[in-house]
Design an enzyme around this catalytic site. Structure first.
Site, PDB file in Angstrom:
ATOM      1  N   GLY A  59       0.844  -1.195   0.000  1.00 26.93           N
ATOM      2  CA  GLY A  59       0.000   0.000   0.000  1.00 26.93           C
ATOM      3  C   GLY A  59       0.872   1.234   0.000  1.00 26.93           C
ATOM      4  CB  CYS A  86       5.185  -4.229   1.252  1.00 28.71           C
ATOM      5  SG  CYS A  86       5.959  -2.620   1.068  1.00 28.71           S
ATOM      6  CE1 TYR A  87       0.115   1.424   4.934  1.00 27.79           C
ATOM      7  CE2 TYR A  87      -1.512  -0.352   4.838  1.00 27.79           C
ATOM      8  CZ  TYR A  87      -1.143   0.922   5.248  1.00 27.79           C
ATOM      9  OH  TYR A  87      -2.019   1.690   5.948  1.00 27.79           O
ATOM     10  CG  HIS A 174       6.531  -6.028  -2.942  1.00 28.48           C
ATOM     11  ND1 HIS A 174       5.192  -5.782  -2.765  1.00 28.48           N
ATOM     12  CD2 HIS A 174       7.176  -4.907  -2.561  1.00 28.48           C
ATOM     13  CE1 HIS A 174       5.023  -4.553  -2.303  1.00 28.48           C
ATOM     14  NE2 HIS A 174       6.219  -4.006  -2.150  1.00 28.48           N
ATOM     15  CD  GLU A 176       3.630  -8.589  -4.301  1.00 22.14           C
ATOM     16  OE1 GLU A 176       4.295  -9.268  -3.486  1.00 22.14           O
ATOM     17  OE2 GLU A 176       3.299  -7.399  -4.081  1.00 22.14           O
ATOM     18  CG  ASP A 232     -12.575 -10.491 -23.274  1.00 19.59           C
ATOM     19  OD1 ASP A 232     -11.600 -11.260 -23.219  1.00 19.59           O
ATOM     20  OD2 ASP A 232     -12.513  -9.289 -22.970  1.00 19.59           O
ATOM     21  CE  LYS A 371      -8.143 -10.266 -23.240  1.00 18.76           C
ATOM     22  NZ  LYS A 371      -9.334  -9.483 -23.638  1.00 18.76           N
TER      23      LYS A 371
END
Ligand code: XMP
Length: 515
Positions: A59, A86-87, A174, A176, A232, A371
């Protein structure tokens, strides 16, 4: 109620950084279903929805930043395992009685992580030193009671901490982000080994569940779906067809602004291969008439958009007993942002201009998917590569790639040139590293010479960009030989073209399309 509630779900609590989506995707890559929820979700709501685990996202740079988002502290007492990044780690430390002093030195970018507790749970299997990605100013100074400091970097003394007895884990870095060497391993370790969620969120599973849910939702009703040839709507159609067979009718409005062979491909794939009940509306002439002499790009877009819905509802209301309209809404459109000022759920309902007295309920079978997951579902359902990996293509199609007035002749010229660009670049770019490439026909002419004759012809502009999300882009550094080959072929094969230019503008300041 989410139809994924039957299976273990991880909630990613969004503290407003751009990382929440990335975390949700990484969790899904670990084959665990995840959803993003706003940071102000209450402990009661969490208890009711019973996620298997929580991940607190990054954040603002500091928990002391003005308006820094908070979380209901009673959530820590629910007994649900929590992993903070993190945050999320700073907040966890602060909420549970630790200290997060202000520091003057932030840490941004690569850092070397040293594991200090080889026996720790979260970092099991991580080398003693490894590379991580950092992006913070403040950091935890004193961990809350019961926590163990498990790793550090040169700058950050508490780079990760854990209290396994309460199921609480956190990293200042992080995991991720792809730059964190053991990032995905740490996420998998938490989900699979520590929390014990089995890796069962797979494509087959997603499809089975979606099929079951669609059947439940529509029963024996009929569904209509607008097909454009894009990823889509194609995946929606294939998925609905798998679920409800001939209760589905697709309407394909051919506005004549499609690329070479696209319309035939739609009919071949959906009509012939999938045997979907397909209404193919040949509206090319009608659109050309409406667009005659129209040069303003916004006006072109509006005419094409409005006419699409007119034609679509004309067809839809001819069919008996249709109750549902299928839409290809994806998860990023649905996500509730943790940032209150950002748009909340986008209401697609408002976007559909139902004519007076006409109404269908919406069914959005892709609304839980990113996606890349939609593409994977499409591939699994047997859609061909050219649809599954189709590049972004404006709804108004070639109308925005012909600058100035549109004529049949210009459409034909652009289609041929564009087909050459796509064929040559796709043969060269087997890894699909180029985000998007196409041809543009500007509204200018120039002098040339062919054989002994002076020509006064059209230029074609080649646009090819690298990008991650179309928000920013850079022009693709295509090899000169490839550019030369495309230029030669276009000039030799497309009558009326006597010059080829390559667009070397990034976005910003340019856009990807010309319009
Ligand atoms: P720009 O030109 O704004 O485009 O840099 C960003 C991305 O959006 C695509 N694009 C569209 N996609 N319907 C779409 O589905 C549209 O009307 C549309 N207009 C632009 C464009 O191709 C690029 O990838």
């Amino acid at each position: 109620m989410s139809y994924h509630e039957q299976q273990p779900t991880v909630f990613v609590i969004d503290f407003g950084a751009q990382y929440a989506q990335l975390i949700a995707r990484r969790v899904r890559e670990a084959k665990v279903y995840s959803e993003i929820v706003a940071h102000d979700i209450s402990a009661e709501e969490i208890e009711r929805r019973r996620p298997a685990a929580l991940i607190l996202s990054g954040g603002p740079a500091s928990v002391y930043a003005p308006g820094a988002p908070k979380m209901d502290p009673r959530i820590y007492d629910l007994g649900i395992p929590i992993l903070g990044f993190c945050y999320g780690m700073q907040l966890m430390a602060l909420d549970l009685g630790g200290q997060v002093p202000h520091t003057d030195i932030g840490e941004y970018g690569f850092a070397e992580l040293t594991v200090m507790e080889p026996e720790c749970r979260l970092l099991e299997g991580v080398s003693e030193t490894s590379q991580v990605w950092m992006s913070h100013r403040d950091s935890v100074g004193t961990v809350p009671e019961g926590f163990l400091v498990t790793a550090r970097t040169g700058i950050t003394a508490v780079a990760s901490m854990e209290d396994p007895s309460r199921g609480l884990y956190a990293t200042q870095f992080h995991p991720e982000v792809a730059h964190t060497e053991y990032g995905q391993q740490i996420i998998r370790r938490f989900l699979h080994d520590i929390v014990g969620i089995p890796p069962v969120w797979t494509m087959v599973n997603i499809i089975d569940e979606a099929v079951e849910h669609i059947r439940e939702q529509v029963g024996s009703d009929k569904v209509i779906c607008g097909l454009s040839g894009g990823v889509d709507s194609s995946v929606v159609a294939a998925l609905l067809h798998r679920a409800i067979g001939d209760q589905l009718t697709c309407v394909f409005v051919d506005h004549g602004m499609l690329r070479l062979d696209e319309a035939t491909d739609v009919v071949r794939v959906f009509g012939d291969q999938f045997r979907i009940d397909l209404v193919h509306v040949q509206a090319q002439e009608r659109y050309l008439g409406l667009l005659r002499d129209v040069t303003d790009p916004e006006f072109k877009r509006r005419i094409i958009g409005e006419e699409f819905w007119k034609v679509f509802f004309d067809e839809a209301t001819k069919l008996e007993g249709v109750k549902w309209l299928a839409q290809g809404t994806l998860y990023p459109d649905v996500i509730e942002s943790g940032n209150k000022t950002a748009a909340k759920i986008k209401s697609h309902h408002n976007l559909i201009p139902f004519p007076e007295g006409v109404h269908f309920d919406l069914i959005e079978p892709l609304r839980a998917l990113f996606k890349d997951e939609v593409r994977a579902v499409g591939a699994e359902l047997g859609l061909p590569d050219e649809i599954v990996h189709r590049q972004p293509f404006p709804g108004p199609g070639l109308a925005v790639r012909i600058i100035g007035a549109i004529t049949d002749e210009k459409l034909d010229m652009l289609r041929k040139a564009d087909a050459i660009v796509r064929e040559e670049i796709s043969n060269w770019d087997t890894e699909r590293s180029v985000w998007q490439y196409f041809a543009v026909l500007p509204d200018i002419r120039s002098v040339g010479v062919m054989g002994d004759e002076r020509t006064y012809g059209h230029p074609i502009i080649i646009r090819a960009v690298s990008s991650a999300d179309a928000m920013t882009a850079d022009w693709a550094r295509l090899p000169h030989e490839l550019l030369a080959k495309m230029s030669n072929r276009i000039i030799n094969e497309v009558e009326g073209v006597n010059r080829v230019a390559y667009d070397i503008t990034s976005k910003p300041p340019g856009t990807i399309e010309w319009e």
